[in-house]
Design an enzyme around this catalytic site. Structure first.
Site, PDB file in Angstrom:
ATOM      1  N   LEU A  14       0.816  -1.226   0.000  1.00 33.31           N
ATOM      2  CA  LEU A  14       0.000   0.000   0.000  1.00 33.31           C
ATOM      3  C   LEU A  14       0.849   1.275   0.000  1.00 33.31           C
ATOM      4  O   LEU A  14       0.557   2.234   0.723  1.00 33.31           O
ATOM      5  CB  LEU A  14      -0.969  -0.012   1.189  1.00 33.31           C
ATOM      6  CG  LEU A  14      -1.981  -1.165   1.143  1.00 33.31           C
ATOM      7  CD1 LEU A  14      -2.760  -1.246   2.446  1.00 33.31           C
ATOM      8  CD2 LEU A  14      -2.942  -1.007  -0.042  1.00 33.31           C
ATOM      9  N   VAL A  80       4.465  -4.050  -4.884  1.00 36.02           N
ATOM     10  CA  VAL A  80       5.624  -3.763  -4.044  1.00 36.02           C
ATOM     11  C   VAL A  80       6.821  -3.523  -4.955  1.00 36.02           C
ATOM     12  O   VAL A  80       6.721  -3.668  -6.170  1.00 36.02           O
ATOM     13  CB  VAL A  80       5.915  -4.924  -3.055  1.00 36.02           C
ATOM     14  CG1 VAL A  80       4.762  -5.096  -2.097  1.00 36.02           C
ATOM     15  CG2 VAL A  80       6.200  -6.222  -3.789  1.00 36.02           C
ATOM     16  N   SER A 134       0.708   1.890 -15.813  1.00 39.95           N
ATOM     17  CA  SER A 134       1.322   3.196 -16.073  1.00 39.95           C
ATOM     18  C   SER A 134       0.342   4.324 -15.817  1.00 39.95           C
ATOM     19  O   SER A 134      -0.861   4.174 -16.024  1.00 39.95           O
ATOM     20  CB  SER A 134       1.810   3.304 -17.520  1.00 39.95           C
ATOM     21  OG  SER A 134       2.340   4.600 -17.732  1.00 39.95           O
ATOM     22  N   GLY A 136       1.297   6.829 -13.131  1.00 40.64           N
ATOM     23  CA  GLY A 136       1.638   7.469 -11.873  1.00 40.64           C
ATOM     24  C   GLY A 136       0.481   7.362 -10.886  1.00 40.64           C
ATOM     25  O   GLY A 136      -0.457   6.592 -11.093  1.00 40.64           O
ATOM     26  N   LYS A 188       5.405  -3.075 -20.883  1.00 40.92           N
ATOM     27  CA  LYS A 188       5.513  -1.918 -19.984  1.00 40.92           C
ATOM     28  C   LYS A 188       6.956  -1.382 -19.969  1.00 40.92           C
ATOM     29  O   LYS A 188       7.180  -0.163 -19.950  1.00 40.92           O
ATOM     30  CB  LYS A 188       5.073  -2.289 -18.560  1.00 40.92           C
ATOM     31  CG  LYS A 188       5.320  -1.212 -17.508  1.00 40.92           C
ATOM     32  CD  LYS A 188       4.500   0.034 -17.786  1.00 40.92           C
ATOM     33  CE  LYS A 188       4.727   1.252 -16.932  1.00 40.92           C
ATOM     34  NZ  LYS A 188       5.492   1.274 -15.767  1.00 40.92           N
ATOM     35  N   HIS A 191       7.416   0.596 -23.047  1.00 46.98           N
ATOM     36  CA  HIS A 191       6.668   1.846 -22.832  1.00 46.98           C
ATOM     37  C   HIS A 191       7.570   2.843 -22.101  1.00 46.98           C
ATOM     38  O   HIS A 191       7.678   3.999 -22.483  1.00 46.98           O
ATOM     39  CB  HIS A 191       5.396   1.568 -22.022  1.00 46.98           C
ATOM     40  CG  HIS A 191       4.761   2.786 -21.413  1.00 46.98           C
ATOM     41  ND1 HIS A 191       5.273   3.396 -20.277  1.00 46.98           N
ATOM     42  CD2 HIS A 191       3.687   3.523 -21.773  1.00 46.98           C
ATOM     43  CE1 HIS A 191       4.535   4.448 -19.983  1.00 46.98           C
ATOM     44  NE2 HIS A 191       3.556   4.539 -20.870  1.00 46.98           N
ATOM     45  N   ASN A 192       8.232   2.387 -21.054  1.00 45.46           N
ATOM     46  CA  ASN A 192       9.098   3.280 -20.293  1.00 45.46           C
ATOM     47  C   ASN A 192      10.303   3.727 -21.119  1.00 45.46           C
ATOM     48  O   ASN A 192      10.738   4.876 -20.998  1.00 45.46           O
ATOM     49  CB  ASN A 192       9.567   2.594 -19.011  1.00 45.46           C
ATOM     50  CG  ASN A 192       8.458   2.494 -17.980  1.00 45.46           C
ATOM     51  OD1 ASN A 192       7.278   2.554 -18.322  1.00 45.46           O
ATOM     52  ND2 ASN A 192       8.822   2.336 -16.722  1.00 45.46           N
ATOM     53  N   GLU A 195       9.129   6.393 -23.228  1.00 46.02           N
ATOM     54  CA  GLU A 195       8.963   7.561 -22.360  1.00 46.02           C
ATOM     55  C   GLU A 195      10.317   8.289 -22.174  1.00 46.02           C
ATOM     56  O   GLU A 195      10.369   9.519 -22.252  1.00 46.02           O
ATOM     57  CB  GLU A 195       8.411   7.058 -21.023  1.00 46.02           C
ATOM     58  CG  GLU A 195       8.197   8.076 -19.951  1.00 46.02           C
ATOM     59  CD  GLU A 195       7.759   7.380 -18.643  1.00 46.02           C
ATOM     60  OE1 GLU A 195       6.826   6.548 -18.681  1.00 46.02           O
ATOM     61  OE2 GLU A 195       8.361   7.651 -17.597  1.00 46.02           O
ATOM     62  N   TYR A 196      11.390   7.541 -21.988  1.00 42.51           N
ATOM     63  CA  TYR A 196      12.732   8.145 -21.907  1.00 42.51           C
ATOM     64  C   TYR A 196      12.999   8.962 -23.175  1.00 42.51           C
ATOM     65  O   TYR A 196      13.502  10.074 -23.113  1.00 42.51           O
ATOM     66  CB  TYR A 196      13.813   7.062 -21.814  1.00 42.51           C
ATOM     67  CG  TYR A 196      14.158   6.530 -20.442  1.00 42.51           C
ATOM     68  CD1 TYR A 196      13.175   6.099 -19.572  1.00 42.51           C
ATOM     69  CD2 TYR A 196      15.490   6.422 -20.039  1.00 42.51           C
ATOM     70  CE1 TYR A 196      13.510   5.568 -18.330  1.00 42.51           C
ATOM     71  CE2 TYR A 196      15.827   5.895 -18.795  1.00 42.51           C
ATOM     72  CZ  TYR A 196      14.836   5.464 -17.953  1.00 42.51           C
ATOM     73  OH  TYR A 196      15.178   4.937 -16.732  1.00 42.51           O
ATOM     74  N   ARG A 293      21.113  10.545 -19.696  1.00 36.74           N
ATOM     75  CA  ARG A 293      20.891  10.496 -18.243  1.00 36.74           C
ATOM     76  C   ARG A 293      22.202  10.164 -17.542  1.00 36.74           C
ATOM     77  O   ARG A 293      22.506  10.731 -16.492  1.00 36.74           O
ATOM     78  CB  ARG A 293      19.805   9.473 -17.892  1.00 36.74           C
ATOM     79  CG  ARG A 293      18.429   9.927 -18.343  1.00 36.74           C
ATOM     80  CD  ARG A 293      17.325   9.122 -17.688  1.00 36.74           C
ATOM     81  NE  ARG A 293      16.016   9.502 -18.217  1.00 36.74           N
ATOM     82  CZ  ARG A 293      14.854   9.230 -17.634  1.00 36.74           C
ATOM     83  NH1 ARG A 293      14.835   8.571 -16.489  1.00 36.74           N
ATOM     84  NH2 ARG A 293      13.724   9.612 -18.172  1.00 36.74           N
TER      85      ARG A 293
HETATM   86  C1  LIG Z   1       4.182  -2.326   3.225  1.00 40.08           C
HETATM   87  O1  LIG Z   1       4.761  -1.061   3.474  1.00 40.08           O
HETATM   88  C2  LIG Z   1       6.142  -0.939   3.504  1.00 40.08           C
HETATM   89  C3  LIG Z   1       6.494   0.529   3.632  1.00 40.08           C
HETATM   90  O2  LIG Z   1       5.717   1.176   4.512  1.00 40.08           O
HETATM   91  C4  LIG Z   1       6.798  -1.581   2.308  1.00 40.08           C
HETATM   92  O3  LIG Z   1       8.201  -1.542   2.414  1.00 40.08           O
HETATM   93  C5  LIG Z   1       6.277  -2.981   2.113  1.00 40.08           C
HETATM   94  O4  LIG Z   1       6.891  -3.574   0.994  1.00 40.08           O
HETATM   95  C6  LIG Z   1       4.767  -2.938   1.978  1.00 40.08           C
HETATM   96  N1  LIG Z   1       4.166  -4.154   1.453  1.00 40.08           N
HETATM   97  C7  LIG Z   1       3.811  -5.298   2.048  1.00 40.08           C
HETATM   98  C8  LIG Z   1       3.174  -6.317   1.203  1.00 40.08           C
HETATM   99  O5  LIG Z   1       3.958  -5.522   3.188  1.00 40.08           O
END
Ligand SMILES: *[C@@H]1O[C@H](CO)[C@@H](O)[C@H](O)[C@H]1NC(C)=O
Length: 487
Positions: A14, A80, A134, A136, A188, A191-192, A195-196, A293
Site C-alpha cells: 500500500l 511492491v 502506467s 503514476g 511496460k 513503454h518506459n 517515455e525516456y 541520463r
Molecule cells: C508495506 O509497506 C512498507 C512501507 O511502509 C513496504 O516496504 C512494504 O513492501 C509494503 N508491502 C507489504 C506487502 O507488506
C-alpha cells in the site's frame, strides 16, 4: 468473518500506487481487501476510502485473514518494489492461498522474474500474471493504462475489473490482454523506454529554444501550450507547459531554473536498451536518452570539464546566432515530431522482435490503442500509430507507413535545420540527431557497409557477399593490394 461477505479481490502493498489502485477498484464497485506489513499503511488506506466516499475497502494486518477475506478463486494484486520484495510477498501470501487462486504483480518487474515466479507458483496450483501499470499516482487512482500478461485463464479473473478501472478513451478502455508469460512486463518496459525518448526529445527542444532562440520561461510555456493543441498533443507536452509557469517558492523567477540538472532513473530504460541489443534491433533514440541520463549524472565532472574547455577557449555556446524566433519554434516543433516517429518505430520494433522470439503473438495496434490514455506517453499521435498497424499489421517499420513517411518528408527540411543549428552553436541534441541519422540510414538503399565488409574480410577472412552474384567470397586483399601498389 462469519456473516460478512467476501471481497471480490485483494491488493497487497500500500505505497502510493497500491493505495490509489485499491481506491480506484473500490470506487468502480468491487469490494476489495487490502494488506500491508506495516499497519499504518493499512489504516491510512481504510481512512482514505472512508473520506473519498465510503468506498468498500477492508483493511487487514494479518496475511491469513487478508487472504481468507477474498472470494474464491482469489485474485490478489501485489504492488511492491520489484525484485526481492515481490518474492517475499508471494511467500507470505501463497501459504494461505489455494489451488486455482491467482497472483498479479503490478510492479515494474523484469519479465523473466515473472516467468520464473509463474512456474514456481504453478507447482502449488496457483496462477500468475505480470501486469504493467502506467500513469503514476493520478493514473492509478482515476484510470491507468494496464498491460496484463500471463495465461489467458488468469486474465479472466480480473477482466471485468480492469476494463472498469482503466482509463477510458474513444475506442475503449486502456487495457487488453497482452500475451503469455512476461509479455505484460516486457511491453511496460518498452513503454518506459519510449517515455525516456519522449522526455529527452522534449528537453532538447527546450534547450534549443532557450539557448539559441532566447525564449523566456513565459514564452516557452506559451509555445508548449500552443504545441499541445496540434500534432504533438500529449501528456508530456502538457505538463512541460505547466512546469515553465511554476514560480520558485524560495526565490526569484521560475522553479525550473533552480533544479539541479542531474537525472534519476530506476532501470526500465536501461533494460529496454539492453533488450534492443540482445534482439539486434537499432534503437538509437532510446539509447541516447539513456546515455544522456548517464552524462547528466556526472554533474561535478561536467563542471570541471566546462572549466577546462573555457580555459582552452570554448565557452558554453560557441556562437550566438540571430534567429527568427517564429521560424525556430516551427522548425523545432517539426523536428520534435519527426524524431518522435523514429523513437516510436524503434520501440515498436523491439516489441515485435521479442514477440517473434518468444512466440507471444503481440498485437502492435492494440498496444498502441491502450497507450492512448492513462499512461505517461499518452498522446493523440498514438491514434496514428494504431491506424498504421491497422492498415498493415505486418508493417516492417512505422517509418514506411505511407502517412508517416509523408509526414517525415514534409518535416525533414526543418529537422535538418534544427540539428545543423544545434551542431554549429555547440548544443547537443542527441535524440533529434540520432533520430535523423536513423531515418537517413533506413531510407538509403545503399550504405557504406560494403567497405566495412571488405575490412572484415581483409583482417579476419570473414568473407563477403557480392551485389551481382550469389555465394560468399574471400579475397587476399593484402597480397593483391601490395602487388598492385607496385604498378
Ligand atoms: C508495506 O509497506 C512498507 C512501507 O511502509 C513496504 O516496504 C512494504 O513492501 C509494503 N508491502 C507489504 C506487502 O507488506
Amino acid at each position: 468473518m462469519v456473516g460478512e461477505s467476501l471481497s471480490r479481490i485483494g491488493l497487497a502493498g500500500l505505497a502510493v500506487m497500491g493505495q490509489n489502485l485499491a481506491l480506484n477498484i473500490a470506487e468502480k464497485g468491487f469490494p476489495i481487501s487490502v494488506y500491508n506489513r506495516s499497519s499504518s499503511k493499512v489504516d491510512e488506506t481504510v481512512e482514505r476510502a472512508k473520506q473519498e466516499g465510503n468506498l468498500p475497502v477492508k483493511g487487514f494486518h494479518d496475511p491469513k485473514d487478508f487472504v481468507l477475506s477474498i472470494q474464491r478463486p482469489r485474485a490478489i494484486i501485489i504492488l511492491v518494489k520489484a525484485g526481492a520484495p515481490v518474492d517475499q510477498t508471494i511467500d507470505t501470501l501463497s501459504k494461505f492461498m489455494e489451488p486455482g487462486d491467482c497472483i498479479i504483480d503490478g510492479g515494474n518487474e523484469w519479465y523473466e522474474n515473472t516467468e520464473r515466479r509463474a512456474l514456481a507458483v504453478k507447482e502449488k496450483g496457483l496462477l500468475y500474471m505480470g501486469m504493467g501499470v502506467s500513469g503514476g499516482e493520478e493514473g492509478a487512482r482515476y484510470g491507468p493504462s494496464l498491460m496484463p500478461g500471463g495465461t489467458p485463464e488468469a486474465y479472466e479473473y480480473i477482466k471485468d475489473i480492469v476494463v472498469k478501472i482503466a482509463a477510458q478513451v474513444n475506442d475503449g478502455p486502456c487495457v487488453t490482454y497482452i500475451g503469455e508469460g512476461g509479455a505484460g512486463n516486457f511491453v511496460k518496459m518498452v513503454h518506459n523506454g519510449i517515455e525516456y525518448g519522449d522526455m529527452q526529445l522534449i528537453s532538447e527542444a527546450y534547450d534549443v529554444l532557450k539557448s539559441v532562440g532566447g525564449l523566456t520561461n513565459k514564452e516557452l510555456a506559451r509555445t508548449f501550450s500552443e504545441w499541445n493543441k496540434g500534432e504533438l498533443e500529449s501528456f508530456l507536452i502538457e505538463i512541460t507547459a505547466d512546469i515553465f509557469r511554476v514560480k520558485d517558492d524560495k526565490g526569484e523567477g521560475e522553479l525550473v531554473d533552480k533544479i539541479l540538472d542531474k537525472t534519476g532513473m530506476k532501470g526500465t530504460g536501461k533494460w529496454t536498451v539492453q533488450q534492443a541489443a540482445e534482439l539486434s534491433v537499432a534503437a538509437p533514440t532510446i539509447a541516447c536518452s539513456l546515455d544522456s541520463r548517464f552524462l547528466s549524472g556526472l554533474k561535478e565532472e561536467r563542471e570541471a570539464a566546462a572549466e577546462v574547455f573555457r580555459k582552452a577557449g570554448v565557452g558554453d555556446i560557441l556562437i550566438t546566432k540571430e534567429v527568427d524566433k517564429e521560424q525556430l519554434i516551427n522548425d523545432v516543433r517539426k523536428a520534435l515530431y519527426a524524431s518522435k516517429i523514429c523513437s516510436y518505430a524503434q520501440g515498436m520494433n523491439i516489441i515485435r522482435a521479442k514477440s517473434i522470439e518468444k512466440g507471444w503473438n503481440l498485437n502492435l495496434g492494440e498496444i498502441s490503442r491502450i497507450w492512448k490514455g492513462g499512461c505517461i506517453i499518452r498522446a493523440v499521435f498514438l491514434d496514428r500509430i494504431k491506424a498504421a498497424y491497422d492498415r498493415n499489421p505486418k508493417l516492417a517499420s512505422l517509418l514506411i507507413d505511407p502517412e508517416f513517411a509523408k509526414e517525415m518528408v514534409e518535416r525533414q527540411e526543418s529537422w535538418r535545420r534544427v540539428v545543423s543549428l544545434a551542431i554549429s552553436v555547440g548544443i547537443s541534441t542527441p535524440g533529434m540527431s540520432s533520430s535523423l541519422a536513423y531515418f537517413d540510414s533506413y531510407r538509403r538503399s545503399r550504405l557504406p557497409a560494403n567497405l566495412l565488409q571488405a575490412q572484415r574480410d581483409y583482417f579476419g577472412a570473414h568473407t563477403y557477399e557480392r551485389i551481382d552474384a550469389s555465394g560468399s567470397f574471400h579475397t587476399e586483399w593484402s597480397k593483391i593490394a601490395k602487388l598492385q601498389a607496385k604498378f
